[in-house]
Structure formats: C-alpha cells, structure tokens
Design a protein around this motif. Structure first.
Motif, PDB file in Angstrom:
ATOM      1  N   PHE A 228     -25.418 -14.524  -1.848  1.00  0.00           N
ATOM      2  CA  PHE A 228     -24.046 -14.058  -2.287  1.00  0.00           C
ATOM      3  C   PHE A 228     -23.870 -12.906  -2.551  1.00  0.00           C
ATOM      4  N   THR A 229     -24.197 -12.119  -1.830  1.00  0.00           N
ATOM      5  CA  THR A 229     -24.255 -10.552  -2.357  1.00  0.00           C
ATOM      6  C   THR A 229     -22.935  -9.842  -1.656  1.00  0.00           C
ATOM      7  N   PHE A 230     -22.440  -8.817  -2.509  1.00  0.00           N
ATOM      8  CA  PHE A 230     -21.290  -8.258  -1.997  1.00  0.00           C
ATOM      9  C   PHE A 230     -21.456  -6.668  -2.376  1.00  0.00           C
ATOM     10  N   ILE A 231     -20.752  -6.118  -1.539  1.00  0.00           N
ATOM     11  CA  ILE A 231     -20.982  -4.303  -1.746  1.00  0.00           C
ATOM     12  C   ILE A 231     -19.696  -3.904  -2.570  1.00  0.00           C
ATOM     13  N   GLY A 232     -20.247  -2.928  -3.442  1.00  0.00           N
ATOM     14  CA  GLY A 232     -19.131  -2.128  -4.408  1.00  0.00           C
ATOM     15  C   GLY A 232     -19.255  -0.755  -4.348  1.00  0.00           C
ATOM     16  N   LEU A 233     -18.499   0.118  -4.735  1.00  0.00           N
ATOM     17  CA  LEU A 233     -18.772   1.603  -4.942  1.00  0.00           C
ATOM     18  C   LEU A 233     -18.704   2.070  -6.280  1.00  0.00           C
ATOM     19  N   GLU A 234     -19.715   2.867  -6.579  1.00  0.00           N
ATOM     20  CA  GLU A 234     -19.962   3.394  -7.773  1.00  0.00           C
ATOM     21  C   GLU A 234     -19.693   4.869  -7.835  1.00  0.00           C
ATOM     22  N   THR A 235     -18.676   5.374  -8.747  1.00  0.00           N
ATOM     23  CA  THR A 235     -18.412   6.689  -8.581  1.00  0.00           C
ATOM     24  C   THR A 235     -19.237   7.506  -9.464  1.00  0.00           C
ATOM     25  N   GLU A 236     -19.129   8.774  -9.307  1.00  0.00           N
ATOM     26  CA  GLU A 236     -19.862   9.873 -10.269  1.00  0.00           C
ATOM     27  C   GLU A 236     -19.562   9.591 -11.749  1.00  0.00           C
TER      28      GLU A 236
ATOM     29  N   LEU B  48       0.788  -1.134  -0.077  1.00  0.00           N
ATOM     30  CA  LEU B  48       0.105   0.011   0.085  1.00  0.00           C
ATOM     31  C   LEU B  48       0.935   1.406   0.042  1.00  0.00           C
ATOM     32  N   SER B  49       1.668   1.499  -1.114  1.00  0.00           N
ATOM     33  CA  SER B  49       2.306   2.570  -1.211  1.00  0.00           C
ATOM     34  C   SER B  49       1.483   3.839  -1.357  1.00  0.00           C
ATOM     35  N   ASP B  50       2.276   5.159  -1.186  1.00  0.00           N
ATOM     36  CA  ASP B  50       1.465   6.520  -1.154  1.00  0.00           C
ATOM     37  C   ASP B  50       1.050   6.723  -2.697  1.00  0.00           C
ATOM     38  N   ASP B  51       1.735   6.013  -3.582  1.00  0.00           N
ATOM     39  CA  ASP B  51       1.298   6.086  -5.174  1.00  0.00           C
ATOM     40  C   ASP B  51      -0.016   5.628  -5.267  1.00  0.00           C
ATOM     41  N   ASN B  52      -0.469   4.551  -4.630  1.00  0.00           N
ATOM     42  CA  ASN B  52      -1.475   3.580  -4.960  1.00  0.00           C
ATOM     43  C   ASN B  52      -2.734   4.170  -4.170  1.00  0.00           C
ATOM     44  N   ILE B  53      -2.520   4.970  -3.358  1.00  0.00           N
ATOM     45  CA  ILE B  53      -3.626   5.467  -2.421  1.00  0.00           C
ATOM     46  C   ILE B  53      -4.335   6.686  -3.044  1.00  0.00           C
ATOM     47  N   ASP B  54      -5.549   6.824  -2.978  1.00  0.00           N
ATOM     48  CA  ASP B  54      -6.290   8.165  -3.276  1.00  0.00           C
ATOM     49  C   ASP B  54      -7.675   8.138  -2.572  1.00  0.00           C
ATOM     50  N   ILE B  55      -8.331   9.104  -2.829  1.00  0.00           N
ATOM     51  CA  ILE B  55      -9.527   9.469  -2.176  1.00  0.00           C
ATOM     52  C   ILE B  55     -10.754   9.494  -3.307  1.00  0.00           C
ATOM     53  N   VAL B  56     -11.659   8.614  -3.321  1.00  0.00           N
ATOM     54  CA  VAL B  56     -12.680   8.356  -4.112  1.00  0.00           C
ATOM     55  C   VAL B  56     -13.996   8.803  -3.408  1.00  0.00           C
ATOM     56  N   THR B  57     -15.100   9.444  -4.041  1.00  0.00           N
ATOM     57  CA  THR B  57     -16.411   9.429  -3.796  1.00  0.00           C
ATOM     58  C   THR B  57     -17.485   8.989  -4.816  1.00  0.00           C
ATOM     59  N   GLY B  58     -18.346   8.428  -4.099  1.00  0.00           N
ATOM     60  CA  GLY B  58     -19.267   7.829  -4.880  1.00  0.00           C
ATOM     61  C   GLY B  58     -20.336   7.001  -3.830  1.00  0.00           C
ATOM     62  N   TYR B  59     -21.294   6.148  -4.318  1.00  0.00           N
ATOM     63  CA  TYR B  59     -22.326   5.264  -3.501  1.00  0.00           C
ATOM     64  C   TYR B  59     -22.121   4.213  -3.408  1.00  0.00           C
ATOM     65  N   ILE B  60     -22.477   3.476  -2.116  1.00  0.00           N
ATOM     66  CA  ILE B  60     -22.182   2.068  -1.897  1.00  0.00           C
ATOM     67  C   ILE B  60     -23.523   1.245  -2.629  1.00  0.00           C
ATOM     68  N   LYS B  61     -23.154   0.304  -3.276  1.00  0.00           N
ATOM     69  CA  LYS B  61     -24.481  -0.617  -4.002  1.00  0.00           C
ATOM     70  C   LYS B  61     -24.191  -2.005  -3.656  1.00  0.00           C
ATOM     71  N   VAL B  62     -25.267  -2.589  -3.774  1.00  0.00           N
ATOM     72  CA  VAL B  62     -25.279  -4.077  -3.389  1.00  0.00           C
ATOM     73  C   VAL B  62     -25.187  -4.992  -4.675  1.00  0.00           C
ATOM     74  N   TYR B  63     -24.219  -5.934  -4.957  1.00  0.00           N
ATOM     75  CA  TYR B  63     -24.185  -6.712  -6.172  1.00  0.00           C
ATOM     76  C   TYR B  63     -24.280  -8.113  -5.774  1.00  0.00           C
ATOM     77  N   GLY B  64     -24.865  -8.889  -6.730  1.00  0.00           N
ATOM     78  CA  GLY B  64     -25.023 -10.195  -6.519  1.00  0.00           C
ATOM     79  C   GLY B  64     -26.372 -10.580  -6.279  1.00  0.00           C
ATOM     80  N   ASN B  65     -26.541 -11.956  -6.168  1.00  0.00           N
ATOM     81  CA  ASN B  65     -27.941 -12.495  -5.566  1.00  0.00           C
ATOM     82  C   ASN B  65     -27.947 -13.001  -4.141  1.00  0.00           C
ATOM     83  N   GLU B  66     -28.937 -12.883  -3.385  1.00  0.00           N
ATOM     84  CA  GLU B  66     -28.831 -13.675  -2.112  1.00  0.00           C
ATOM     85  C   GLU B  66     -28.663 -15.071  -2.304  1.00  0.00           C
TER      86      GLU B  66
END
Length: 109
Positions: free
Chosen positions: A45-53, A25-43
């Motif tokens: 077996f769901t997982f969450i993801g971030l969708e940016t603007e 986790l180097s400083d080159d690879n770290i960033d700040i991202v803004t977006g919305y949490i969404k749930v993907y998959g089917n029950e």
C-alpha cells in the motif's frame, strides 16, 4: 404528496453529482514546485509524494501513467507544475500539506 417525493429525489440526485465534482483548476491555484519524489507507506500500500526543499510534503495525484514515470524518477530533483488541493481532514494517503495535482513535470538538472 407525489410531487414532493419527486422533488426530493431530484434534489438528492443533484447532490450526488456535485459531491463528486473535480476541483476547479484556476490559474490562482496553479504553481511550479521543485523537490524530490519519495515513496510513503508500506508494501503493498505505497504511494508517492513530493518533498520540497523547504520541507513541504504533498501527495501526488495524477494518471496511472504519470505516477509510474514519477516513481521511476524517485531520488531525482524534479519540477512539477500543478494545482494544490487541501482536504478538510487528513486521509490515509494524504501528506501534511495536501495534494498536488500534476499538470506537467520534468527532471531538473
């Protein structure tokens, strides 16, 4: 012959240790991202993801406690400070732009 066998077993064991190492986790690879949490998959077996603007989609990697809190923030605009990870091939729970490893997050008003 015995020396070669021991050396070969040593090399194999070292390969196992390095194959499962965490990405750096180097400083080159770290960033700040803004977006919305969404749930993907089917029950169940769901997982969450971030969708940016700008329509990028990242699967979230974090501790179980953070994943629970992020799931509760579904639909709210959030800001995540984290590192990006892209695997060579698309896996089952990976969204199109890879993974976002969460270091810090907060709800944006």
């Amino acid at each position: 012959m015995k020396k070669y066998l021991i050396f070969f077993l040593f090399l194999c064991s070292m390969e196992v240790f390095f194959a499962y190492s965490k990405p750096s986790l180097s400083d080159d690879n770290i960033d700040i991202v803004t977006g919305y949490i969404k749930v993907y998959g089917n029950e169940p077996f769901t997982f969450i993801g971030l969708e940016t603007e700008n329509e990028k989609q990242y699967s979230i990697k974090a501790s179980d406690e953070v994943l629970i809190e992020l799931r509760k923030a579904q639909g709210k605009k959030i800001e995540i400070k984290g590192a990006f990870e892209k695997s060579g091939k698309l896996s089952i729970n990976e969204l199109k732009d890879g993974y976002l490893i969460v270091l810090e997050w907060k709800v944006v008003k």
